[in-house]
Design an enzyme around this catalytic site. Structure first.
Site, PDB file in Angstrom:
ATOM      1  N   ALA A  63       0.861  -1.182   0.000  1.00 50.43           N
ATOM      2  CA  ALA A  63       0.000   0.000   0.000  1.00 50.43           C
ATOM      3  C   ALA A  63       0.895   1.229   0.000  1.00 50.43           C
ATOM      4  O   ALA A  63       2.068   1.139   0.364  1.00 50.43           O
ATOM      5  CB  ALA A  63      -0.865  -0.006   1.253  1.00 50.43           C
ATOM      6  N   GLY A 102       0.385  -5.230   0.631  1.00 48.88           N
ATOM      7  CA  GLY A 102      -0.716  -5.205  -0.334  1.00 48.88           C
ATOM      8  C   GLY A 102      -0.306  -5.754  -1.690  1.00 48.88           C
ATOM      9  O   GLY A 102      -1.161  -6.229  -2.459  1.00 48.88           O
ATOM     10  N   GLU A 105      -0.704  -9.354  -1.322  1.00 46.60           N
ATOM     11  CA  GLU A 105      -2.151  -9.619  -1.213  1.00 46.60           C
ATOM     12  C   GLU A 105      -2.814  -9.547  -2.585  1.00 46.60           C
ATOM     13  O   GLU A 105      -3.711 -10.334  -2.895  1.00 46.60           O
ATOM     14  CB  GLU A 105      -2.783  -8.622  -0.239  1.00 46.60           C
ATOM     15  CG  GLU A 105      -2.371  -8.907   1.207  1.00 46.60           C
ATOM     16  CD  GLU A 105      -2.885  -7.876   2.190  1.00 46.60           C
ATOM     17  OE1 GLU A 105      -2.609  -6.682   1.981  1.00 46.60           O
ATOM     18  OE2 GLU A 105      -3.568  -8.257   3.152  1.00 46.60           O
ATOM     19  N   GLU A 125       3.634  -6.001   7.171  1.00 45.87           N
ATOM     20  CA  GLU A 125       2.780  -5.002   7.823  1.00 45.87           C
ATOM     21  C   GLU A 125       3.084  -4.847   9.306  1.00 45.87           C
ATOM     22  O   GLU A 125       2.942  -3.767   9.880  1.00 45.87           O
ATOM     23  CB  GLU A 125       1.300  -5.382   7.643  1.00 45.87           C
ATOM     24  CG  GLU A 125       0.743  -5.042   6.274  1.00 45.87           C
ATOM     25  CD  GLU A 125       1.016  -6.114   5.230  1.00 45.87           C
ATOM     26  OE1 GLU A 125       1.895  -6.982   5.451  1.00 45.87           O
ATOM     27  OE2 GLU A 125       0.357  -6.088   4.178  1.00 45.87           O
TER      28      GLU A 125
HETATM   29  C1  TC6 Z   1       0.450  -2.543   3.149  1.00 50.30           C
HETATM   30  O1  TC6 Z   1       0.723  -2.917   2.047  1.00 50.30           O
HETATM   31  C2  TC6 Z   1      -0.851  -2.616   3.726  1.00 50.30           C
HETATM   32  C3  TC6 Z   1      -1.910  -3.019   2.998  1.00 50.30           C
HETATM   33  C4  TC6 Z   1      -3.212  -3.078   3.599  1.00 50.30           C
HETATM   34  C5  TC6 Z   1      -4.233  -2.496   2.689  1.00 50.30           C
HETATM   35  C6  TC6 Z   1      -5.617  -2.503   3.265  1.00 50.30           C
HETATM   36  N1  TC6 Z   1       4.574   3.522   0.363  1.00 50.30           N
HETATM   37  O2  TC6 Z   1      13.256   1.690   0.625  1.00 50.30           O
HETATM   38  P1  TC6 Z   1      13.659   2.464  -0.537  1.00 50.30           P
HETATM   39  C7  TC6 Z   1       9.366   4.910  -0.863  1.00 50.30           C
HETATM   40  S1  TC6 Z   1       1.606  -1.846   4.115  1.00 50.30           S
HETATM   41  C8  TC6 Z   1       5.073   4.725   0.088  1.00 50.30           C
HETATM   42  O3  TC6 Z   1      14.693   3.523  -0.370  1.00 50.30           O
HETATM   43  P2  TC6 Z   1      14.782   0.082  -1.725  1.00 50.30           P
HETATM   44  C9  TC6 Z   1      10.464   5.188   0.152  1.00 50.30           C
HETATM   45  O4  TC6 Z   1      10.017   6.057   1.165  1.00 50.30           O
HETATM   46  C10 TC6 Z   1       3.046  -1.702   3.135  1.00 50.30           C
HETATM   47  N2  TC6 Z   1       6.370   4.951  -0.203  1.00 50.30           N
HETATM   48  O5  TC6 Z   1      14.090   1.515  -1.754  1.00 50.30           O
HETATM   49  C11 TC6 Z   1      11.530   5.812  -0.718  1.00 50.30           C
HETATM   50  O6  TC6 Z   1      11.154   7.169  -0.923  1.00 50.30           O
HETATM   51  P3  TC6 Z   1      12.260   8.330  -1.020  1.00 50.30           P
HETATM   52  C12 TC6 Z   1       3.780  -2.953   3.104  1.00 50.30           C
HETATM   53  C13 TC6 Z   1       7.191   3.910  -0.207  1.00 50.30           C
HETATM   54  O7  TC6 Z   1      14.981  -0.323  -3.130  1.00 50.30           O
HETATM   55  C14 TC6 Z   1      11.369   5.096  -2.051  1.00 50.30           C
HETATM   56  O8  TC6 Z   1      10.054   4.535  -2.034  1.00 50.30           O
HETATM   57  N3  TC6 Z   1       4.980  -2.740   2.354  1.00 50.30           N
HETATM   58  C15 TC6 Z   1       6.743   2.615   0.063  1.00 50.30           C
HETATM   59  O9  TC6 Z   1      15.945   0.115  -0.784  1.00 50.30           O
HETATM   60  C16 TC6 Z   1      12.362   3.982  -2.256  1.00 50.30           C
HETATM   61  O10 TC6 Z   1      12.334   3.113  -1.131  1.00 50.30           O
HETATM   62  C17 TC6 Z   1       6.107  -2.403   2.936  1.00 50.30           C
HETATM   63  O11 TC6 Z   1       6.190  -2.235   4.140  1.00 50.30           O
HETATM   64  C18 TC6 Z   1       5.375   2.435   0.352  1.00 50.30           C
HETATM   65  N4  TC6 Z   1       4.868   1.213   0.612  1.00 50.30           N
HETATM   66  O12 TC6 Z   1      13.715  -0.889  -1.055  1.00 50.30           O
HETATM   67  C19 TC6 Z   1       7.293  -2.261   2.056  1.00 50.30           C
HETATM   68  N5  TC6 Z   1       7.797   1.765  -0.006  1.00 50.30           N
HETATM   69  O13 TC6 Z   1      13.092   7.947  -2.216  1.00 50.30           O
HETATM   70  C20 TC6 Z   1       8.030  -1.005   2.340  1.00 50.30           C
HETATM   71  C21 TC6 Z   1       8.845   2.499  -0.334  1.00 50.30           C
HETATM   72  O14 TC6 Z   1      11.457   9.538  -1.187  1.00 50.30           O
HETATM   73  N6  TC6 Z   1       9.114  -0.782   1.401  1.00 50.30           N
HETATM   74  N7  TC6 Z   1       8.498   3.799  -0.462  1.00 50.30           N
HETATM   75  O15 TC6 Z   1      13.020   8.232   0.270  1.00 50.30           O
HETATM   76  C22 TC6 Z   1      10.288  -1.443   1.454  1.00 50.30           C
HETATM   77  O16 TC6 Z   1      10.496  -2.358   2.223  1.00 50.30           O
HETATM   78  C23 TC6 Z   1      11.372  -0.999   0.509  1.00 50.30           C
HETATM   79  O17 TC6 Z   1      11.049   0.291   0.101  1.00 50.30           O
HETATM   80  C24 TC6 Z   1      11.541  -1.885  -0.747  1.00 50.30           C
HETATM   81  C25 TC6 Z   1      12.538  -1.189  -1.722  1.00 50.30           C
HETATM   82  C26 TC6 Z   1      12.119  -3.236  -0.337  1.00 50.30           C
HETATM   83  C27 TC6 Z   1      10.261  -2.073  -1.482  1.00 50.30           C
END
Ligand code: TC6
Length: 694
Positions: A63, A102, A105, A125
């Site tokens: 998400a 998500g 999912e 999450e």
């Molecule tokens: C969910 O899905 C819930 C669902 C329920 C629905 C009802 N959103 O980490 P990096 C940005 S909860 C917004 O440096 P990498 C990050 O801030 C979510 N922004 O890259 C950064 O911005 P900046 C579950 C996001 O290659 C840029 O993207 N998912 C999100 O080292 C690059 O990120 C997670 O918890 C996001 N979801 O790693 C996954 N994700 O450049 C969270 C990233 O402005 N993400 N950004 O600083 C990660 O674990 C890592 O970002 C990665 C990529 C492994 C995807």
């Protein structure tokens, strides 16, 4: 041309649905809307199946976390996933990079999943203080079973493609071109009725005893965090409710957790962890290439730093005072790497390669040609100045000189060098090959380019770097020292250490302050107190107990006794009459009346002082943003991430309440504390410290 991040292309008998929402294809509103439209397009098109692929570096990473603070906007992800699942044609998710939250999912709503060999899949999450709210806790257990789902969801740790195949989470692992592999798979299922997740409760269900054992394990690991148990309970629903009822309960649980303080704190930590690496002062500065590093000192710290540098792929020269000492340093690095091999994090060949990149040496001439040097020698100004003088001579005028000092002033260390702009602090935490934090200390003349290089090097070492200005102890140890002082005051007033350690542990810190001192060793603090004794303000209350312990040779765990005593070879702290006696005596000499503080007051007082010192540090410009302080405390000192760091904790608690606690602390010992003007200002504004993050 549509500007939707989701497009559908017809490729013969297949529809190729592409999500293109850089950087990580997060499920922003436009993506959800685009996917919902894509389902309709696929239904209407003359195709037999749909392949869902993502552009860029990853499959959908979840998400869009930035939308969590906004009002939810339809279509919700749960609905979109449901639409995909109900499509009359099979959908095949083609996963590369990371399918997270998500994103996974969405893939679970697809009828089949194929993955690149390098792909990872997870439901992280829990790290954001929530539960998978779009079917993850209901669909995953129906596919992989209870135990595997509990493991994946409550730890948030992703699995590899190979493991996902074993678990039945993916149908095929593609070695070559993923899209081509997915298309081939899709063609093989054209005409097959899309296999939907069974609506009945999942089976087989674990026994009550098995559930109880799993829950106990989750609760223990959660250490006060609520979302792991929320995840667990929702997974259990999959075994007693049908899919639709389970999804409804999951959605309710998700909304409750999303609005919790813990989730707010964890989301702050997620973005702060990224923002801390980008302080304003390095914006636009180009980091230099660093290939070879000289580490001066092969002790515990130097060998830890060298290990970490080697693991980051750098060549390392380790300089010691003699060939024997250099050899001992080399052996320490080898022990560190052996432990990585034992844990399966490094292969034996990998270790041999890293060891070959390490050159022990006994003269500074060996530093010539290195791009950067880090000194990790004895914490003494004269010694450090000598080392820097020798490096200044041995190395090129542009090579960067970093000091790992924890307390000494880098400006003094740099004084008299040819080019002080190249001097920077890189304060690692022990053990340096394990701890993630590095304080990058900006001395008076450090150039932005040198700072940017230190940040880039830290990133290469997979560390979290935080910028600090110069002050005694920099951000982290300065705050630690104020926090210890208030704990000392409470200890002397209460005549006890255990209730303080217990209250702090219950707050979520891995250890109480006295236990921590025993682990770290009491010598450094003692040396520091002696160093600062001549300038100590006599109006500030001084507790002598630690000095008495040190004078008695009680330096902590390593000497078998400190604040606590330890049985030979054991780490369990046992209360000790010696310490009790020393406390009683000190309190009597100081004329302190005995007082009692309950656990809540202990915790609030300790936090108020920590936050007050943080506010002071901000006010003085030592830290540029509250988030920098939060990251220092989380990554260097074990502050519970789910509390967001001390400054975020202040916002959650209410800064006015923190101020009131701090005023009570200050009133008890007049002259001992300065209530930070910034703390007062932020309390008055009612806007919280977060506002200062920019
Ligand atoms: C969910 O899905 C819930 C669902 C329920 C629905 C009802 N959103 O980490 P990096 C940005 S909860 C917004 O440096 P990498 C990050 O801030 C979510 N922004 O890259 C950064 O911005 P900046 C579950 C996001 O290659 C840029 O993207 N998912 C999100 O080292 C690059 O990120 C997670 O918890 C996001 N979801 O790693 C996954 N994700 O450049 C969270 C990233 O402005 N993400 N950004 O600083 C990660 O674990 C890592 O970002 C990665 C990529 C492994 C995807």
């Amino acid at each position: 041309m549509s500007d939707s991040p989701v497009s559908v292309a017809i490729d013969g008998d297949l529809a190729i649905v592409t999500v293109d929402n850089p950087p990580v294809n997060a499920l922003a509103h436009a993506v959800r809307e685009g996917l919902s439209e894509a389902v309709k397009t696929v239904e209407a098109a003359d195709v037999g199946a749909a392949v869902l692929v993502c552009a860029g570096r990853t499959f959908i990473a979840g998400a869009d976390i930035r939308e969590f603070d906004m009002a939810p906007k339809a279509p919700h992800l749960t609905e979109v996933v449901g639409q995909i699942e109900m499509c009359s044609k099979p959908w095949i998710a083609a996963i590369h990079g990371t399918a997270l939250g998500g994103g996974l999912e969405t893939a679970l709503g697809c009828h089949y999943r194929v993955a690149a060999a390098t792909a990872k899949m997870g439901l992280p999450e829990v790290h954001l203080g929530i539960l998978p709210g779009a079917g993850g806790t209901q669909r995953l257990p129906r596919i992989v079973g209870a135990a595997a789902a509990v493991e994946m969801i409550t730890t948030g740790v992703p699995v590899s493609a190979a493991r996902a195949k074993e678990m039945g989470l993916v149908a095929k692992v593609v070695e070559g071109d993923l899209t081509e592999g997915a298309k081939e798979f899709a063609r093989s299922v054209i005409g097959v009725t899309p296999p939907r997740i069974d609506r009945a409760p999942a089976a087989p269900a674990p026994s009550d005893a098995e559930w109880a054992a799993m829950r106990a394990k989750v609760e223990k690991a959660a250490k006060g965090q609520i979302s792991p148990l929320g995840c667990f309970d929702s997974i259990r629903n999959a075994f007693r409710l049908d899919l639709d009822a389970g999804l409804e309960a999951e959605r309710e649980g998700f909304m409750v957790l999303k609005d919790s303080d813990q989730s707010k704190a964890l989301r702050h930590a997620f973005f702060a962890e990224r923002a801390v690496a980008k302080p304003k002062v390095i914006a636009g500065a180009k980091p230099r290439e660093i290939a070879r590093v000289a580490v001066v000192g092969g002790g515990l710290m130097g060998s830890g730093i060298a290990t970490s540098l080697l693991q980051a792929g750098l060549e390392v020269t380790m300089i010691e005072m003699s060939a024997d000492a250099a050899e001992a340093g080399r052996a320490r690095v080898e022990t560190n790497l052996d432990s990585a091999v034992k844990r399966g994090r490094l292969s034996a060949e990998g270790k041999a390669k890293l060891m070959a990149a390490l050159t022990p040496a006994a003269d500074y001439g060996a530093a010539a040609g290195a791009d950067l040097a880090v000194e990790a020698v004895f914490e003494d100004m004269e010694v450090k100045r000598k080392v820097f003088g020798a490096l200044d001579e041995a190395m090129g005028a542009e090579a960067i000189l970093a000091t790992n000092t924890s307390y000494l002033n880098p400006n003094e260390i740099a004084a008299g060098l040819r080019n002080p702009a190249r001097v920077v602090g890189m304060h690692f935490f022990s053990p340096a090959h394990v701890m993630r934090l590095v304080e990058v200390v900006q001395a008076a003349e450090t150039s932005p380019e040198v700072l940017a290089t230190a940040f880039a090097l830290a990133k290469k070492m997979r560390k979290v770097a935080a910028l600090s200005g110069v002050c005694d102890g920099f951000i982290g140890n300065r705050m630690l020292s104020a926090y210890r002082r208030v704990c000392d005051y409470m200890m002397e007033d209460m005549r006890a250490i255990e209730p303080i350690d217990q209250a702090i542990r219950d707050f979520g810190m891995p250890m109480g302050p006295f236990q921590l001192m025993d682990l770290a060793g009491l010598q450094i603090g003692w040396a520091n107190r002696k160093r600062l004794a001549p300038t100590r303000d006599p109006k500030v209350r001084y507790v002598t107990v630690a000095d008495r312990l040190c004078e008695a040779g009680r330096f902590g765990q390593k000497t078998g006794a400190g604040w606590y005593r330890y049985e030979k070879g054991a780490r369990t702290p046992l209360s000790d009459p010696f310490t009790q006696d020393a406390i009683e005596k000190a309190a009597e000499e100081a004329g302190r009346e005995k007082r009692d503080f309950d656990a809540e007051t202990i915790r609030r007082r300790a936090m108020a002082v920590l936050i007050n010192e943080g506010a002071q540090i901000l006010d003085e410009g030592i830290a540029a943003r509250p988030l920098d302080i939060d990251m220092v405390k989380i990554f260097g000192y074990g502050f519970p991430r789910w509390r967001g760091g001390p400054m975020m904790h202040a916002d959650i608690t209410g800064v006015d309440k923190v101020l009131a606690d701090m005023e009570a602390v200050a009133a008890d010992d007049p002259g001992s504390w300065t209530v930070s003007p910034l703390l007062r200002k932020v309390a008055k504004s009612g806007e919280g410290f977060a506002k200062l993050n920019g």
